[in-house]
Design an enzyme around this catalytic site. Structure first.
Site, PDB file in Angstrom:
ATOM      1  N   ASP A  14       0.482  -1.378  -0.088  1.00  0.00           N
ATOM      2  CA  ASP A  14       0.811  -0.208   0.473  1.00  0.00           C
ATOM      3  C   ASP A  14       0.933   1.386   0.662  1.00  0.00           C
ATOM      4  O   ASP A  14       0.630   2.219  -0.578  1.00  0.00           O
ATOM      5  CB  ASP A  14      -1.143   0.205   0.709  1.00  0.00           C
ATOM      6  CG  ASP A  14      -2.224  -1.198   1.204  1.00  0.00           C
ATOM      7  OD1 ASP A  14      -2.293  -1.123  -0.234  1.00  0.00           O
ATOM      8  OD2 ASP A  14      -3.115  -1.304   2.067  1.00  0.00           O
ATOM      9  N   ARG A  94       2.669   2.266  16.845  1.00  0.00           N
ATOM     10  CA  ARG A  94       1.844   3.269  15.933  1.00  0.00           C
ATOM     11  C   ARG A  94       2.261   5.018  16.318  1.00  0.00           C
ATOM     12  O   ARG A  94       2.243   5.833  15.813  1.00  0.00           O
ATOM     13  CB  ARG A  94      -0.160   2.886  15.976  1.00  0.00           C
ATOM     14  CG  ARG A  94       0.024   1.874  14.861  1.00  0.00           C
ATOM     15  CD  ARG A  94       0.824   1.866  13.969  1.00  0.00           C
ATOM     16  NE  ARG A  94       0.497   1.274  12.722  1.00  0.00           N
ATOM     17  CZ  ARG A  94       1.244   0.123  12.471  1.00  0.00           C
ATOM     18  NH1 ARG A  94       3.028   0.091  12.563  1.00  0.00           N
ATOM     19  NH2 ARG A  94       1.990  -1.027  11.147  1.00  0.00           N
TER      20      ARG A  94
END
Length: 411
Positions: A14, A94
Site C-alpha cells: 500500500d 503506532r
C-alpha cells in the site's frame, strides 16, 4: 512548486503504491519516512526503493531504543494484553511512528501527513488521533482508504507501473512486524475455520518441530523492567532480541485470535510474539510474589483499561498518563528473578524469588518452623462469616437449605 507530504513508508504494497498515487491525485512531493522499530533489515534498501518509486526524499529513523524504553516496557509493567491474548506489538508502535511523522512534517514544512491504512483497520485511528493531538492543523491523507481498490487491484496497479512490491496475486498476506511481535492477516486467514498454513509463521517453530529438550532461562527484573537474561546484564533491545530467538525456537508466542477491532468488526489475526509472551508470563509471576492481594486485584482493572487505551490509539491522552503514574507506583518492589521452562510451545514459570517477596515460608509451611497462629482461626471465621450467619437466621428464605425445603413442601 508542489507542496510536500510526509508518507509513513513501510515498503509494503500500500505505501509503495501510495507514492505514485499521491503524486497523481494530489500533485504532492512525497517524503517517505520509515520508522525502524525493529522491522527494518536494510535501511539503505528501503530508502533506495522509496526513491525508485518516486519519493523526492527518503528518511529512515532508528527508533528501536525509544520504542523499547518508552512504549514496550511501560506496557510490560502494566501487563498490557488486548482481550487477554494480544501483546499489541502493532498498537504500541503506532503512536511512536505518528509522533515521528509529525516531527518530520514540521521540520520539512509539509502541508500533510499520509499513511497506508485502510478504512477497515485500527491503525488509521491510531495514526490520526496522535497526529490530531500533536499537530491539530495538519492535513491527513489516507490513500488506501480513498482509492477504492481491492488488494488484488492494488497489486495489479503496482504491476502496471512496475512498482516493486513484496507480494504477488494469490499470495496477499498483510504482514506487520517490530521487535515486540509480528502480525499476519488477509488471504486464507480471513476464514477463521481454516488452520493457519505453516508459511505464515516466520519467528516460531511449531510445537512438533520444536526441540525435544526443554530450555530454561532466568530473567532478572528491576522495578518491573527486565535487565538481565541468564545472569547477563543487557539493555532492553538486546534482551528482547535474544528472547525472541530462544523462545521462538521452542514454539513460544504463536497466537491465533479473533479480535474485536476498534472500528466495530471482528477480525482474525495471527501473531508471533515469543519475547513478549515470555516476559509477560515472567513479570506476572514476579508481581504475584511482590504485590499484596488488594494491589494485584485493583491492578487487573487498571491493566484492562490501559490495554484498551493502547489498542484504541489513545497513548497521548491524559488518562494514559494518569494510569502510567499508578502503574509505576505498583512496580516499586517488582524486582527479582524468574526462571522459565520453555518446551514445545509452553512457557512455564518454575521458579521465582525477590528480596521484596511477600511470601513468608514460616507462615506458609506445614512443617517444622510453622509460625502461623492456628488458634486465631476460629475467631477469624466467626467474624468473617457473621454477616452470612446473621442473614440466614433473620431472613430464612435467603437460606439455600430453607429454600429447598420450602419448594419441597409446595409440591
Amino acid at each position: 512548486m508542489s507542496q510536500k507530504v510526509i508518507l509513513a513508508y513501510s515498503g509494503g504494497l500500500d505505501t509503495s503504491v501510495a507514492i505514485r498515487w499521491l503524486k497523481e491525485n494530489y500533485d504532492y512531493d512525497v517524503i517517505a519516512v520509515t520508522v525502524d522499530v525493529g522491522s527494518e533489515k536494510d535501511s539503505a534498501a528501503v530508502k533506495e526503493k522509496a526513491l525508485q518509486v518516486g519519493a523526492v526524499k527518503a528518511v529512515v529513523v532508528d527508533a528501536k531504543e525509544a520504542f523499547v524504553k518508552d512504549y514496550i516496557f511501560p506496557a510490560l509493567k502494566a501487563g498490557a494484553v488486548y482481550e487477554n491474548v494480544y501483546p499489541m506489538a502493532t498498537s504500541l508502535a503506532r503512536p511512536l511512528i505518528a509522533k515521528i511523522l509529525t516531527d518530520v512534517a514540521q521540520e520539512e514544512d509539509a502541508v500533510a501527513i499520509a499513511h497506508g491504512c485502510t478504512g477497515k483497520g485500527n491503525d488509521q485511528v491510531r495514526f490520526e488521533v496522535v497526529i490530531n493531538a500533536l499537530a491539530p492543523k495538519m492535513k491527513i491523507v489516507a490513500p488506501a482508504r480513498e482509492w477504492g481498490m481491492t488488494r488484488e487491484e492494488t497489486i495489479k496497479y503496482a504491476e502496471k507501473y512496475e512498482i516493486p512490491v513484496p507480494v504477488k496475486s494469490g499470495h496477499a498476506y498483510s504482514v506487520d512486524e517490530n521487535i515486540w511481535g509480528r502480525s499476519v492477516e488477509c488471504g486464507v486467514l480471513e476464514d477463521p475455520w481454516i488452520e493457519p498454513p505453516a508459511e505464515v509463521y516466520a519467528w516460531t517453530k511449531s510445537s512438533i518441530d520444536a526441540p525435544d529438550q526443554a530450555a530454561y532461562c532466568e530473567i532478572s527484573f528491576e522495578h518491573g523492567v527486565p535487565v538481565a537474561l541468564n545472569g547477563i546484564a543487557m539493555n532492553g533491545l538486546d534482551l528482547i532480541n535474544e528472547l525472541n530467538q530462544l523462545a521462538g525456537l521452542h514454539g513460544i508466542g504463536r497466537i491465533d485470535h479473533v479480535e474485536n477491532r476498534l472500528v466495530g468488526i471482528k477480525s482474525r489475526e495471527i501473531y508471533e510474539a515469543p519475547a513478549a509472551v515470555a516476559l509477560l508470563v515472567a513479570h506476572q509471576a514476579l508481581e504475584d510474589l511482590t504485590l499484596a492481594k488488594d494491589q494485584a486485584r485493583f491492578k487487573l482493572k487498571v491493566t484492562q483499561e490501559f490495554s484498551d487505551i493502547i489498542y484504541n490509539g489513545l497513548w497521548f491522552s491524559a488518562n494514559r498518563l494518569d494510569l502510567s503514574a499508578y502503574i509505576d507506583s505498583t512496580q516499586r518492589f517488582v524486582s527479582g528473578l524468574v526462571r522459565l521452562k520453555l518446551s514445545k510451545g509452553n512457557c512455564i514459570v518454575v521458579g521465582r524469588k525477590s528480596p521484596y517477596s511477600l511470601y513468608a515460608h514460616s507462615l506458609a509451611t506445614y512443617e517444622k518452623g510453622d509460625q502461623f497462629d492456628q488458634s486465631a482461626a476460629p475467631g477469624f471465621i466467626h467474624i468473617f462469616g457473621l454477616p452470612v450467619k446473621t442473614q440466614a437466621e433473620l431472613q430464612p428464605r435467603f437460606n439455600i437449605s430453607a429454600e429447598k425445603s420450602d419448594k419441597g413442601n409446595n409440591k
